[in-house]
Design a protein around this motif. Structure first.
Motif, PDB file in Angstrom:
ATOM      1  N   SER A  34       0.848  -1.199   0.000  1.00  0.00           N
ATOM      2  CA  SER A  34       0.000   0.000   0.000  1.00  0.00           C
ATOM      3  C   SER A  34       0.882   1.248   0.000  1.00  0.00           C
ATOM      4  O   SER A  34       2.067   1.189   0.341  1.00  0.00           O
ATOM      5  CB  SER A  34      -0.922   0.017   1.219  1.00  0.00           C
ATOM      6  OG  SER A  34      -0.188   0.369   2.390  1.00  0.00           O
ATOM      7  N   TRP A  35       0.294   2.322  -0.391  1.00  0.00           N
ATOM      8  CA  TRP A  35       1.024   3.590  -0.422  1.00  0.00           C
ATOM      9  C   TRP A  35       1.435   4.030   0.974  1.00  0.00           C
ATOM     10  O   TRP A  35       2.544   4.464   1.231  1.00  0.00           O
ATOM     11  CB  TRP A  35       0.121   4.645  -1.089  1.00  0.00           C
ATOM     12  CG  TRP A  35       0.635   6.047  -1.036  1.00  0.00           C
ATOM     13  CD1 TRP A  35       1.882   6.478  -1.336  1.00  0.00           C
ATOM     14  CD2 TRP A  35      -0.111   7.199  -0.644  1.00  0.00           C
ATOM     15  NE1 TRP A  35       1.981   7.829  -1.185  1.00  0.00           N
ATOM     16  CE2 TRP A  35       0.753   8.307  -0.750  1.00  0.00           C
ATOM     17  CE3 TRP A  35      -1.432   7.423  -0.244  1.00  0.00           C
ATOM     18  CZ2 TRP A  35       0.349   9.604  -0.452  1.00  0.00           C
ATOM     19  CZ3 TRP A  35      -1.829   8.710   0.041  1.00  0.00           C
ATOM     20  CH2 TRP A  35      -0.941   9.780  -0.060  1.00  0.00           C
ATOM     21  N   GLN A  36       0.523   3.828   1.960  1.00  0.00           N
ATOM     22  CA  GLN A  36       0.772   4.344   3.301  1.00  0.00           C
ATOM     23  C   GLN A  36       1.658   3.433   4.152  1.00  0.00           C
ATOM     24  O   GLN A  36       2.485   3.907   4.919  1.00  0.00           O
ATOM     25  CB  GLN A  36      -0.562   4.551   4.053  1.00  0.00           C
ATOM     26  CG  GLN A  36      -1.492   5.541   3.391  1.00  0.00           C
ATOM     27  CD  GLN A  36      -2.470   4.849   2.454  1.00  0.00           C
ATOM     28  OE1 GLN A  36      -2.195   3.757   1.965  1.00  0.00           O
ATOM     29  NE2 GLN A  36      -3.609   5.498   2.203  1.00  0.00           N
ATOM     30  N   ASN A  37       1.503   2.096   4.016  1.00  0.00           N
ATOM     31  CA  ASN A  37       2.113   1.187   4.990  1.00  0.00           C
ATOM     32  C   ASN A  37       3.043   0.143   4.402  1.00  0.00           C
ATOM     33  O   ASN A  37       3.428  -0.803   5.094  1.00  0.00           O
ATOM     34  CB  ASN A  37       1.007   0.480   5.793  1.00  0.00           C
ATOM     35  CG  ASN A  37       0.181   1.449   6.594  1.00  0.00           C
ATOM     36  OD1 ASN A  37       0.713   2.187   7.415  1.00  0.00           O
ATOM     37  ND2 ASN A  37      -1.129   1.467   6.346  1.00  0.00           N
TER      38      ASN A  37
END
Length: 200
Positions: free
Chosen positions: A68-71
C-alpha cells in the motif's frame, strides 16, 4: 548472556534414517510407523545408504507482496510452494542408477544376441522421467522410545542430478534432487509419533 532454551527435550537429532521408492501408483504407504529395521513391503524399494550429508530437505514459498502507499507491505500471497529432497546415494544398485538416469536396465543384446548375466541401461538423448512415490523417515531417541518422523510424497520426479566421480579414493555417489509434484492439492505429509508434537 544468552537466554535459556525453553525446552531441550524438544530438540531432535536425525541419528539415522531411510528412504523408500515405489514405481507403482497403487503402492500404499504403511498405515503404522515402523522401526528402522522393518521393511515396508514388496511394493517399496529401500534406496540404501547415503553419504554423511544424509538428506537435505528443501522447502520454499513463491510469494507476491501486496503493498500500500501508506504502509508498505500489507499482505503476502503464497502463489506456489516447492519441496525437494536432495541425497547422495552410495549404493550403485539397479533402483538407484535407474532413478538417476530415468531409464531401465534390461538384457544386453549386442548385435541382437543376449549376453547371459549382463544388463544394460540405454541413456537416450531425451527422456520422460518416471513418477515415483517416496517415503522418507528419520529417527531419534533410544530404541525403547524411538521418535519417528515420516515424510510421504505421492508424486515425485528426479529434477536434478549431480555428476558422480569415478576414482580409487572415494565411493561413487549418485546425487539426486527429488521434487514433489503434489497430488489433489497435497504436496507432502509429515507423520510422527513424537510427543513434542502429539502431546502439544
Amino acid at each position: 548472556m544468552t537466554a535459556p532454551i525453553a525446552d531441550p527435550h524438544n530438540i531432535r537429532v536425525a541419528t539415522t534414517g531411510r528412504m523408500y521408492l515405489a514405481t507403482s501408483s497403487a503402492a500404499k504407504f504403511p498405515i503404522t510407523l515402523l522401526d528402522e529395521f522393518t521393511a515396508w513391503g514388496p511394493d517399496w524399494t529401500k534406496l540404501g545408504e547415503f553419504d554423511t550429508d544424509a538428506i537435505e530437505y528443501g522447502f520454499s514459498d513463491d510469494i507476491e507482496e501486496l503493498r500500500s502507499w501508506q504502509n508498505g507491505v500489507v499482505r503476502i500471497i503464497v502463489k506456489g510452494r516447492e519441496l525437494t529432497l536432495k541425497a547422495n546415494a552410495l549404493e550403485s544398485s539397479r533402483q538407484v542408477v535407474e532413478a538417476f538416469h530415468g531409464g531401465s536396465f534390461g538384457p544386453w543384446k549386442p548385435e541382437g544376441t543376449t549376453v547371459p548375466g549382463v544388463s544394460a541401461l540405454t541413456i537416450g538423448t531425451t527422456t520422460a522421467r518416471p513418477v515415483y512415490k517416496i517415503g522418507f523417515e528419520w529417527f531419534d531417541g533410544d530404541p525403547a522410545a524411538r521418535h519417528t518422523w515420516r515424510l510421504q510424497l505421492e508424486t515425485v520426479q528426479v529434477s536434478q542430478v549431480e555428476s558422480p566421480k569415478f576414482n580409487g579414493e572415494n565411493a561413487v555417489k549418485w546425487g539426486m534432487t527429488l521434487k514433489a509434484l503434489g497430488k489433489g492439492g497435497v504436496l507432502a505429509q509429515w507423520i510422527t509419533n513424537d510427543p513434542a508434537v502429539v502431546g502439544s
